[in-house]
Design an enzyme around this catalytic site. Structure first.
Site, PDB file in Angstrom:
ATOM      1  N   ASP A  21      89.303  18.387  32.123  1.00  0.00           N
ATOM      2  CA  ASP A  21      90.093  17.222  31.690  1.00  0.00           C
ATOM      3  C   ASP A  21      91.200  17.651  30.727  1.00  0.00           C
ATOM      4  O   ASP A  21      91.054  18.638  30.003  1.00  0.00           O
ATOM      5  CB  ASP A  21      89.142  16.215  31.013  1.00  0.00           C
ATOM      6  CG  ASP A  21      89.770  14.841  30.894  1.00  0.00           C
ATOM      7  OD1 ASP A  21      90.841  14.603  31.508  1.00  0.00           O
ATOM      8  OD2 ASP A  21      89.200  13.999  30.178  1.00  0.00           O
ATOM      9  N   ASN A  23      94.690  17.837  31.635  1.00  0.00           N
ATOM     10  CA  ASN A  23      95.904  18.419  32.235  1.00  0.00           C
ATOM     11  C   ASN A  23      97.136  17.569  31.938  1.00  0.00           C
ATOM     12  O   ASN A  23      98.207  18.105  31.625  1.00  0.00           O
ATOM     13  CB  ASN A  23      95.761  18.517  33.769  1.00  0.00           C
ATOM     14  CG  ASN A  23      94.702  19.504  34.191  1.00  0.00           C
ATOM     15  OD1 ASN A  23      94.167  20.231  33.362  1.00  0.00           O
ATOM     16  ND2 ASN A  23      94.390  19.532  35.470  1.00  0.00           N
ATOM     17  N   HIS A  38      98.457  20.234  35.914  1.00  0.00           N
ATOM     18  CA  HIS A  38      97.510  20.601  36.973  1.00  0.00           C
ATOM     19  C   HIS A  38      97.773  22.034  37.442  1.00  0.00           C
ATOM     20  O   HIS A  38      96.853  22.804  37.666  1.00  0.00           O
ATOM     21  CB  HIS A  38      97.633  19.647  38.165  1.00  0.00           C
ATOM     22  CG  HIS A  38      97.302  18.220  37.822  1.00  0.00           C
ATOM     23  ND1 HIS A  38      96.230  17.869  37.032  1.00  0.00           N
ATOM     24  CD2 HIS A  38      97.911  17.047  38.155  1.00  0.00           C
ATOM     25  CE1 HIS A  38      96.179  16.552  36.914  1.00  0.00           C
ATOM     26  NE2 HIS A  38      97.197  16.029  37.572  1.00  0.00           N
ATOM     27  N   LEU A 132      78.231  34.175  43.322  1.00  0.00           N
ATOM     28  CA  LEU A 132      78.404  32.833  42.753  1.00  0.00           C
ATOM     29  C   LEU A 132      78.687  31.808  43.861  1.00  0.00           C
ATOM     30  O   LEU A 132      79.477  32.074  44.760  1.00  0.00           O
ATOM     31  CB  LEU A 132      79.605  32.863  41.792  1.00  0.00           C
ATOM     32  CG  LEU A 132      80.062  31.504  41.231  1.00  0.00           C
ATOM     33  CD1 LEU A 132      79.087  30.982  40.198  1.00  0.00           C
ATOM     34  CD2 LEU A 132      81.462  31.610  40.627  1.00  0.00           C
TER      35      LEU A 132
HETATM   36  C1  FPP Z   1      92.050  16.082  34.807  1.00  0.00           C
HETATM   37  O1  FPP Z   1      93.156  16.027  33.960  1.00  0.00           O
HETATM   38  C2  FPP Z   1      92.253  17.006  35.925  1.00  0.00           C
HETATM   39  C3  FPP Z   1      92.271  16.672  37.242  1.00  0.00           C
HETATM   40  C4  FPP Z   1      92.091  15.280  37.722  1.00  0.00           C
HETATM   41  C5  FPP Z   1      92.522  17.663  38.299  1.00  0.00           C
HETATM   42  C6  FPP Z   1      91.909  19.022  38.144  1.00  0.00           C
HETATM   43  C7  FPP Z   1      92.542  19.894  39.129  1.00  0.00           C
HETATM   44  C8  FPP Z   1      92.979  21.146  38.914  1.00  0.00           C
HETATM   45  C9  FPP Z   1      92.828  21.885  37.654  1.00  0.00           C
HETATM   46  C10 FPP Z   1      93.714  21.778  40.051  1.00  0.00           C
HETATM   47  C11 FPP Z   1      93.144  23.022  40.590  1.00  0.00           C
HETATM   48  C12 FPP Z   1      91.731  22.972  40.999  1.00  0.00           C
HETATM   49  C13 FPP Z   1      91.152  23.910  41.776  1.00  0.00           C
HETATM   50  C14 FPP Z   1      89.701  23.820  42.008  1.00  0.00           C
HETATM   51  C15 FPP Z   1      91.900  25.035  42.381  1.00  0.00           C
HETATM   52  P1  FPP Z   1      93.891  14.636  33.734  1.00  0.00           P
HETATM   53  O2  FPP Z   1      95.042  14.554  34.690  1.00  0.00           O
HETATM   54  O3  FPP Z   1      92.902  13.523  33.848  1.00  0.00           O
HETATM   55  O4  FPP Z   1      94.404  14.805  32.263  1.00  0.00           O
HETATM   56  P2  FPP Z   1      94.627  13.647  31.164  1.00  0.00           P
HETATM   57  O5  FPP Z   1      93.280  13.053  30.889  1.00  0.00           O
HETATM   58  O6  FPP Z   1      95.186  14.394  30.002  1.00  0.00           O
HETATM   59  O7  FPP Z   1      95.597  12.667  31.757  1.00  0.00           O
END
Ligand code: FPP
Length: 251
Positions: A21, A23, A38, A132
């Protein structure tokens, strides 16, 4: 002593689950679009996959896209789907060299066809690996999974394959997407939020929860080691009698 050396290899969690969480907030702080966060989160995924594999953790489950994430703006969803597909496809050879098996849990029929096809090609290419197991939760939510399990059980009951009187928690578990793996001993959530957010609701019943303020794109191996060390310091009791006091504890 460095953090990695402080880890007791004899009491590693077999299964670690992570809610990646922060990003969006990371990108906002840098003045970029959410997809920028992301994109940088992919490097963090690479780091934890490596760290978990090197330590000998058996299962790593990452919450990559929740059922609720479908409500995000179309451009963000499309960007995330493209990013996920590209990241997995590009990393397949390296994952293979590292003996990583890949599995997907979630309502994959909701994914765009091309995304589904490419992910399945990687799953297939890595299916014989014995190191893994990397589990990506995609279009996943705990309530979806339990509802789906109940639907399948009811269909089996209707066709006579399942006797309703035999249904207990083991039977229900065998219908879950995670039937093939142990429950996580440790759940990590980044970005300072302290919620489960519909992740692995059934499987987290006895899991140790670890929350860190670090935003996902900043997450590195040391942060993962810190979480494992913290987990190893906790006494795990499963609602039974404490080894120290002999007292009966609530769980
Ligand atoms: C949450 O941050 C993150 C996500 C919903 C997406 C996670 C995906 C990746 C890291 C992409 C790559 C993944 C793989 C497995 C290659 P948010 O957008 O909810 O952040 P915020 O809470 O700050 O808005």
């Amino acid at each position: 002593m460095d953090l990695k050396q402080q880890i007791d290899r004899n009491s590693l969690p077999r299964h670690v689950a992570i809610i990646m969480d922060g990003n969006g907030r990371w990108a906002e702080k840098k003045g970029g679009e959410r997809i920028f966060g992301h994109r940088n989160g992919v490097e963090s995924v690479r780091m934890v996959v490596e760290a978990a594999g090197e330590l000998g953790v058996e299962y790593l489950t990452l919450y990559a896209f929740s059922t609720e994430n479908w409500n995000r703006p179309r451009t963000e969803i499309d960007g995330l789907m493209a990013l996920l597909t590209r990241a997995i496809t590009n990393e397949t050879n390296k994952l293979n060299k590292n003996n990583v098996r890949l599995l997907i849990i979630g309502n994959v029929t909701d994914l765009p066809k091309s995304v589904h096809k490419q992910l399945m090609q990687s799953v297939e290419a890595l299916s014989e690996n014995k190191g893994l197991t990397l589990v990506l939760a995609l279009s996943y939510s705990g309530r979806w999974e339990i509802t789906d399990a109940v639907k399948k059980m009811m269909a089996d009951a209707a066709s006579g394959k399942l006797d309703p009187d035999r249904v207990d928690s083991n039977v229900l578990e065998s219908y879950l997407a995670t039937a093939f793996m142990p429950d996580p001993e440790l759940l990590i959530r980044t970005s300072g939020e302290r919620r489960i957010s519909n992740f692995l609701l059934w499987q987290l019943a006895y899991t140790e929860l670890y929350f860190t303020p670090v935003l996902w794109p900043d997450y590195r191996k040391e942060h993962f080691y810190e979480a494992i060390i913290d987990y190893q310091r906790r006494e795990r009791r499963f609602g039974m009698v404490s080894k120290k006091s002999g007292a009966l504890l609530n769980h």
